[in-house]
Design an enzyme around this catalytic site. Structure first.
Site, PDB file in Angstrom:
ATOM      1  N   ASN A  10       0.872  -1.173   0.000  1.00  0.00           N
ATOM      2  CA  ASN A  10       0.000   0.000   0.000  1.00  0.00           C
ATOM      3  C   ASN A  10       0.912   1.227   0.000  1.00  0.00           C
ATOM      4  OD1 ASN A  10      -1.804   2.047   0.502  1.00  0.00           O
ATOM      5  ND2 ASN A  10      -2.342   1.366   2.577  1.00  0.00           N
ATOM      6  N   TRP A  11       1.001   1.857  -1.158  1.00  0.00           N
ATOM      7  CA  TRP A  11       1.928   2.993  -1.273  1.00  0.00           C
ATOM      8  C   TRP A  11       1.375   4.276  -0.664  1.00  0.00           C
ATOM      9  CZ3 TRP A  11       5.786   3.693  -5.868  1.00  0.00           C
ATOM     10  CH2 TRP A  11       6.708   2.643  -5.841  1.00  0.00           C
ATOM     11  N   LYS A  12       0.102   4.275  -0.282  1.00  0.00           N
ATOM     12  CA  LYS A  12      -0.519   5.471   0.314  1.00  0.00           C
ATOM     13  C   LYS A  12      -0.238   6.685  -0.581  1.00  0.00           C
ATOM     14  CE  LYS A  12      -0.226   3.199   4.740  1.00  0.00           C
ATOM     15  NZ  LYS A  12      -0.171   3.276   6.183  1.00  0.00           N
ATOM     16  N   HIS A  93      -9.591   1.345   4.380  1.00  0.00           N
ATOM     17  CA  HIS A  93      -8.357   1.515   5.170  1.00  0.00           C
ATOM     18  C   HIS A  93      -8.647   2.440   6.353  1.00  0.00           C
ATOM     19  CE1 HIS A  93      -4.331   2.558   6.398  1.00  0.00           C
ATOM     20  NE2 HIS A  93      -3.929   1.480   5.756  1.00  0.00           N
ATOM     21  N   GLU A  95      -7.028   4.735   7.651  1.00  0.00           N
ATOM     22  CA  GLU A  95      -6.718   6.165   7.442  1.00  0.00           C
ATOM     23  C   GLU A  95      -7.893   6.864   6.766  1.00  0.00           C
ATOM     24  OE1 GLU A  95      -2.942   5.614   5.494  1.00  0.00           O
ATOM     25  OE2 GLU A  95      -2.086   4.938   7.396  1.00  0.00           O
ATOM     26  N   GLU A 164      -5.838  -4.971  10.297  1.00  0.00           N
ATOM     27  CA  GLU A 164      -4.786  -3.990  10.543  1.00  0.00           C
ATOM     28  C   GLU A 164      -5.080  -3.217  11.823  1.00  0.00           C
ATOM     29  OE1 GLU A 164      -2.637  -2.780   6.695  1.00  0.00           O
ATOM     30  OE2 GLU A 164      -4.421  -1.546   6.838  1.00  0.00           O
ATOM     31  N   GLY A 170       2.410   1.831  10.887  1.00  0.00           N
ATOM     32  CA  GLY A 170       3.460   2.848  10.829  1.00  0.00           C
ATOM     33  C   GLY A 170       4.134   3.139  12.159  1.00  0.00           C
ATOM     34  N   SER A 209       3.054  -2.516  10.330  1.00  0.00           N
ATOM     35  CA  SER A 209       4.481  -2.661  10.655  1.00  0.00           C
ATOM     36  C   SER A 209       5.076  -4.009  10.262  1.00  0.00           C
ATOM     37  CB  SER A 209       4.731  -2.371  12.147  1.00  0.00           C
ATOM     38  OG  SER A 209       4.432  -1.002  12.429  1.00  0.00           O
ATOM     39  N   GLY A 230       2.666  -1.316   4.251  1.00  0.00           N
ATOM     40  CA  GLY A 230       2.765   0.097   3.909  1.00  0.00           C
ATOM     41  C   GLY A 230       4.204   0.502   3.648  1.00  0.00           C
ATOM     42  N   GLY A 231       4.830   1.100   4.659  1.00  0.00           N
ATOM     43  CA  GLY A 231       6.168   1.667   4.517  1.00  0.00           C
ATOM     44  C   GLY A 231       7.180   0.743   3.861  1.00  0.00           C
TER      45      GLY A 231
END
Ligand code: PGA
Length: 256
Positions: A10-12, A93, A95, A164, A170, A209, A230-231
């Protein structure tokens, strides 16, 4: 029977033209792991270029509107994602549930809209830290899941659920193995209750994470059928070791 693992990035809100080379690097390296499904969910505006750059590799969106078309300024329909070359999309998601105030009902409508045009869906759920601290994580996630799931699974497109925990996204914090196992077993039971035998084929991903250093341990937990990353999905050097960890676990036993 263990399901084939899905490792989705997930590149956000990350990714410009200059990053297409990283997508190419990921797609090329992923070919070495045919026993794992690999996908990257990129910003909507990058989907078409990404899909052209890596034919045959799964590129996805990060959100979709539930309407077919119309007066929805700034939004993207399921058919638009498909038309741009996406084969899947994330919905719900945390967010977006938080910043865009998306309700379970909206998330369900988005999932239905995407599935109806043939887009695979990764539907996200997860509890906040407060809820976890209160001991209400399982009940909260169960209620969220029940209200967010599409009523039935028809057609070719596949649904996956991503658990999640918000406090793990993150932050470098990860639930314990037993906490993940408990939640995934609960989600599996709800999927079976909703969809019968089809509920056993819905992949349940863990997200929050996930790193090369913890991926192997997480993938070995029962009912963890992959990860939403993600990251650590932004660079091939971080993401591919996670794919490799999923490949290594395939065929081995899982820890209940
Ligand atoms: P993270 O994000 O891997 O950076 O924690 C996961 C996600 O939000 O999907």
């Amino acid at each position: 029977m263990a399901l084939k693992k899905l490792v989705a990035g997930n590149w956000k809100m990350h990714g410009l033209s200059a990053d297409l080379s990283e997508i190419e690097a990921i797609a090329t390296a992923a070919r070495d792991y045919p026993n794992v499904d690999v996908a990257l969910c990129v910003p909507a505006i990058l989907i078409e270029r990404a899909a052209r750059a890596v034919p045959g590799f799964s590129i996805g969106g990060q959100d979709v509107h539930d309407a077919e078309q119309g007066a929805h300024t700034g939004c993207t329909s399921a058919l638009m994602l498909l038309d741009a070359g996406a084969s899947l999309t994330i919905v719900g998601h945390s967010e977006r549930r938080d910043a865009q105030r998306e309700s379970n009902e909206e998330v369900r409508a988005k999932a239905e809209a995407a599935l109806s045009v043939g887009l695979d869906v990764i539907l996200c759920i997860g509890e906040s830290f407060d809820v976890r601290e209160r001991g209400a994580a399982v009940d909260t996630v169960t209620a969220q899941l029940d209200a967010s799931l599409p009523p039935s699974l028809e057609g070719e497109a596949e649904l996956a659920v991503a658990y999640e925990p918000i406090w793990a996204i993150g932050t470098g914090k990860v639930p314990t193995g037993p906490q993940i196992a408990e939640m995934h077993a609960t989600i599996r039971a709800r999927l079976r209750a909703r969809y019968g035998a089809d509920g056993t084929h819905v992949r349940i991903l863990y997200g929050g994470s996930v790193k090369p250093s913890n991926a192997g341990e997480i993938f070995a937990i029962a009912d963890v059928d992959g990860a939403l990353v993600g990251g650590a999905s932004l660079k091939a050097a971080d993401f591919i070791p996670i794919v490799a960890a999923a490949a290594a676990v395939e065929g081995q036993g899982t820890i209940a």
